[in-house]
Write an enzyme that holds these catalytic residues in place. Structure first.
Site, PDB file in Angstrom:
ATOM      1  N   GLU A 192     -45.838  35.877  82.497  1.00  0.00           N
ATOM      2  CA  GLU A 192     -47.191  36.448  82.413  1.00  0.00           C
ATOM      3  C   GLU A 192     -47.988  35.786  81.293  1.00  0.00           C
ATOM      4  O   GLU A 192     -47.503  35.673  80.156  1.00  0.00           O
ATOM      5  CB  GLU A 192     -47.070  37.957  82.195  1.00  0.00           C
ATOM      6  CG  GLU A 192     -47.944  38.769  83.090  1.00  0.00           C
ATOM      7  CD  GLU A 192     -47.654  38.575  84.587  1.00  0.00           C
ATOM      8  OE1 GLU A 192     -48.326  37.738  85.223  1.00  0.00           O
ATOM      9  OE2 GLU A 192     -46.773  39.260  85.110  1.00  0.00           O
ATOM     10  N   THR A 240     -48.469  32.855  80.951  1.00  0.00           N
ATOM     11  CA  THR A 240     -47.900  31.543  80.616  1.00  0.00           C
ATOM     12  C   THR A 240     -48.664  30.428  81.329  1.00  0.00           C
ATOM     13  O   THR A 240     -48.565  29.277  80.928  1.00  0.00           O
ATOM     14  CB  THR A 240     -46.411  31.479  81.015  1.00  0.00           C
ATOM     15  OG1 THR A 240     -46.266  32.024  82.333  1.00  0.00           O
ATOM     16  CG2 THR A 240     -45.557  32.289  80.060  1.00  0.00           C
ATOM     17  N   ASP A 241     -49.436  30.762  82.374  1.00  0.00           N
ATOM     18  CA  ASP A 241     -50.067  29.672  83.158  1.00  0.00           C
ATOM     19  C   ASP A 241     -51.078  28.878  82.341  1.00  0.00           C
ATOM     20  O   ASP A 241     -51.017  27.651  82.289  1.00  0.00           O
ATOM     21  CB  ASP A 241     -50.646  30.176  84.500  1.00  0.00           C
ATOM     22  CG  ASP A 241     -51.723  31.239  84.410  1.00  0.00           C
ATOM     23  OD1 ASP A 241     -51.985  31.766  83.305  1.00  0.00           O
ATOM     24  OD2 ASP A 241     -52.317  31.550  85.466  1.00  0.00           O
ATOM     25  N   LEU A 282     -53.318  42.118  92.148  1.00  0.00           N
ATOM     26  CA  LEU A 282     -52.649  41.401  93.240  1.00  0.00           C
ATOM     27  C   LEU A 282     -53.501  40.230  93.745  1.00  0.00           C
ATOM     28  O   LEU A 282     -53.279  39.701  94.829  1.00  0.00           O
ATOM     29  CB  LEU A 282     -52.310  42.375  94.381  1.00  0.00           C
ATOM     30  CG  LEU A 282     -51.401  43.545  93.955  1.00  0.00           C
ATOM     31  CD1 LEU A 282     -51.164  44.510  95.115  1.00  0.00           C
ATOM     32  CD2 LEU A 282     -50.063  43.029  93.417  1.00  0.00           C
ATOM     33  N   SER A 283     -54.460  39.835  92.926  1.00  0.00           N
ATOM     34  CA  SER A 283     -55.197  38.585  93.147  1.00  0.00           C
ATOM     35  C   SER A 283     -56.023  38.536  94.422  1.00  0.00           C
ATOM     36  O   SER A 283     -56.005  37.536  95.153  1.00  0.00           O
ATOM     37  CB  SER A 283     -54.248  37.384  93.106  1.00  0.00           C
ATOM     38  OG  SER A 283     -53.707  37.275  91.845  1.00  0.00           O
ATOM     39  N   SER A 293     -59.111  38.144  94.410  1.00  0.00           N
ATOM     40  CA  SER A 293     -60.152  37.120  94.254  1.00  0.00           C
ATOM     41  C   SER A 293     -59.590  35.716  94.459  1.00  0.00           C
ATOM     42  O   SER A 293     -60.285  34.848  94.999  1.00  0.00           O
ATOM     43  CB  SER A 293     -60.891  37.257  92.926  1.00  0.00           C
ATOM     44  OG  SER A 293     -60.027  37.093  91.872  1.00  0.00           O
ATOM     45  N   ASP A 343     -52.538  32.260  90.257  1.00  0.00           N
ATOM     46  CA  ASP A 343     -52.856  33.077  91.440  1.00  0.00           C
ATOM     47  C   ASP A 343     -53.278  32.195  92.612  1.00  0.00           C
ATOM     48  O   ASP A 343     -52.862  32.403  93.754  1.00  0.00           O
ATOM     49  CB  ASP A 343     -53.990  34.060  91.124  1.00  0.00           C
ATOM     50  CG  ASP A 343     -53.708  34.863  89.870  1.00  0.00           C
ATOM     51  OD1 ASP A 343     -52.545  34.913  89.450  1.00  0.00           O
ATOM     52  OD2 ASP A 343     -54.667  35.426  89.309  1.00  0.00           O
TER      53      ASP A 343
END
Ligand code: GLA
Length: 377
Positions: free
Chosen positions: A38, A40-41, A130-131, A133, A177
């Site tokens: 989380e 980390t991207d 839950l993305s 977008s 995402d």
């Protein structure tokens, strides 16, 4: 009927009602749930999301000249229309900013879009972490490019959708995402290295169900402390003299702490330890080591709650209650950007009912690790 069948019917009927004819193609892109890794991207680290069987769909057909028209079926039939071929403005409500941004970047990339009419609808719960977008951005990119005969690699679609979020919508999200929505494969999780966008599909364990518990606490990345966390991570990276926290080893984290303040240090510790957990967790999935899965999800939640301070009391309670049900038989943690949204659990089938019961009145259910974006009709 599956959720997909219901949505497919809705988007077809919506297209017909809006434009008086049948659509010629239908595209879908899924939402995602992150198993571990989380924040980390955007620190160039590792993440392990999987796509879920909730998605955004676009029905598409020919438009006039070089004009895009769209109707948002979930938003009382809200409409937008704009010319392509010149500058496309980041104007209008959030849903159409995704469409406009993606059209803009596809053209800027040298593509030449064809005029089209679109109907858009989805069943990814909004604001649940839950993305929804990312699913919207990716499906816009896939539909517009494929319709125009442009072949785009899934990574490219993900990058365009992310650039759109950053510059047309105004959230400073990372790439996880969009990559999950574009590149996932059914029955697997996506082990993604956000530094170079290399990825591997890791099979999900057959004996653990993917359970998502929607806390009902709504957030949006824009008004959550998401951007503040991002700035703290960047400040910590500057302290360590590296481009991103990905380049700080666990030993260096401690040895070179120097004058780094408590808050930035805690944020950095979450990122550095979380990247190590993603590696270990992927291994645990491969070997089917449910004890390690349980422990790593527990550690990840604690780090997210204590070092990254991204949880809220109601979610802490849900975590405690579900952990009690699971014991060492499975894992649970807060997923997504934090400060609300959903928890994700990997649980033996026989414990799912108990999880649903302790989570009530929150919605909890089993989801299916699914394919990334594609044309479905
Ligand atoms: C949101 C962002 C992602 C990622 C997660 C946290 O979902 O859109 O880029 O940063 O939060 O892991």
């Amino acid at each position: 009927m599956t959720p997909r069948d219901t949505l497919l019917e809705r988007v077809r009927a919506g297209y017909r009602a809006a434009y008086g004819e049948e659509p010629e193609a239908i595209y879908a892109a899924p939402g995602r749930v992150n198993l571990i890794g989380e924040h980390t991207d955007y620190n160039n680290g590792l993440v392990l999301p999987c796509a879920i069987d909730r998605e955004t769909m676009i029905a598409i057909g020919p438009g006039k000249d070089r004009r895009i028209e769209a109707v948002a079926l979930d938003l009382d039939g809200a409409r937008d229309g704009f010319e392509i071929g010149g500058a496309i403005e980041p104007a209008g409500d959030e849903w159409t900013r995704h469409l406009r941004g993606v059209a803009h970047y596809l053209e800027q990339d040298g593509g030449s879009l064809a005029g089209a009419r679109l109907a858009i609808a989805g069943n990814v719960p909004l604001g649940a972490g839950l993305s929804s977008s990312a699913a919207l951005g990716v499906v816009c990119g896939l539909a517009l490019s494929d319709w125009s005969g442009m072949v785009q690699a899934p990574q490219k679609l993900a990058q365009i959708a992310q650039k759109t979020e950053n510059h047309f919508v105004g959230t400073q999200c990372g790439i996880m995402d969009q990559m999950a929505s574009a590149c996932a494969s059914a029955g697997t999780a996506l082990l993604l290295d956000c530094r170079d966008l290399e990825y591997r599909h890791i099979p999900m364990p057959g004996d653990l169900a993917l359970v998502i518990i929607d806390s009902g606490i709504r957030h949006s990345l824009g008004d959550s402390p998401y951007n503040e966390r991002r700035a703290q991570c960047e400040a910590a990276a500057r302290h360590y003299g590296v481009a991103s926290l990905r380049d700080v080893s666990p030993d260096q984290l401690v040895a070179d702490r120097g004058q780094l303040g408590d808050v930035e240090y805690a944020r950095a510790r979450h990122i550095v330890t979380e990247i190590a957990r993603v590696r270990a967790f992927s291994q645990a999935l491969i070997t089917g080591d449910s004890l390690a899965i349980a422990r790593l999800m527990r550690d990840s939640f604690a780090s997210y709650r204590d070092d990254f301070e991204a949880s809220v009391p109601a979610i802490d309670h849900l975590f405690d209650a579900i952990s009690q049900v699971l014991g060492d038989a499975g894992g649970v943690r807060l997923t997504g950007g934090g400060f609300g949204g959903s928890l994700v659990a990997l649980a033996p089938a026989q414990l799912v009912e108990d999880i649903v019961a302790v989570a009530a009145p929150c919605n909890a259910g089993v989801f299916c690790p699914s394919d990334g974006a594609k044309r479905i009709a």
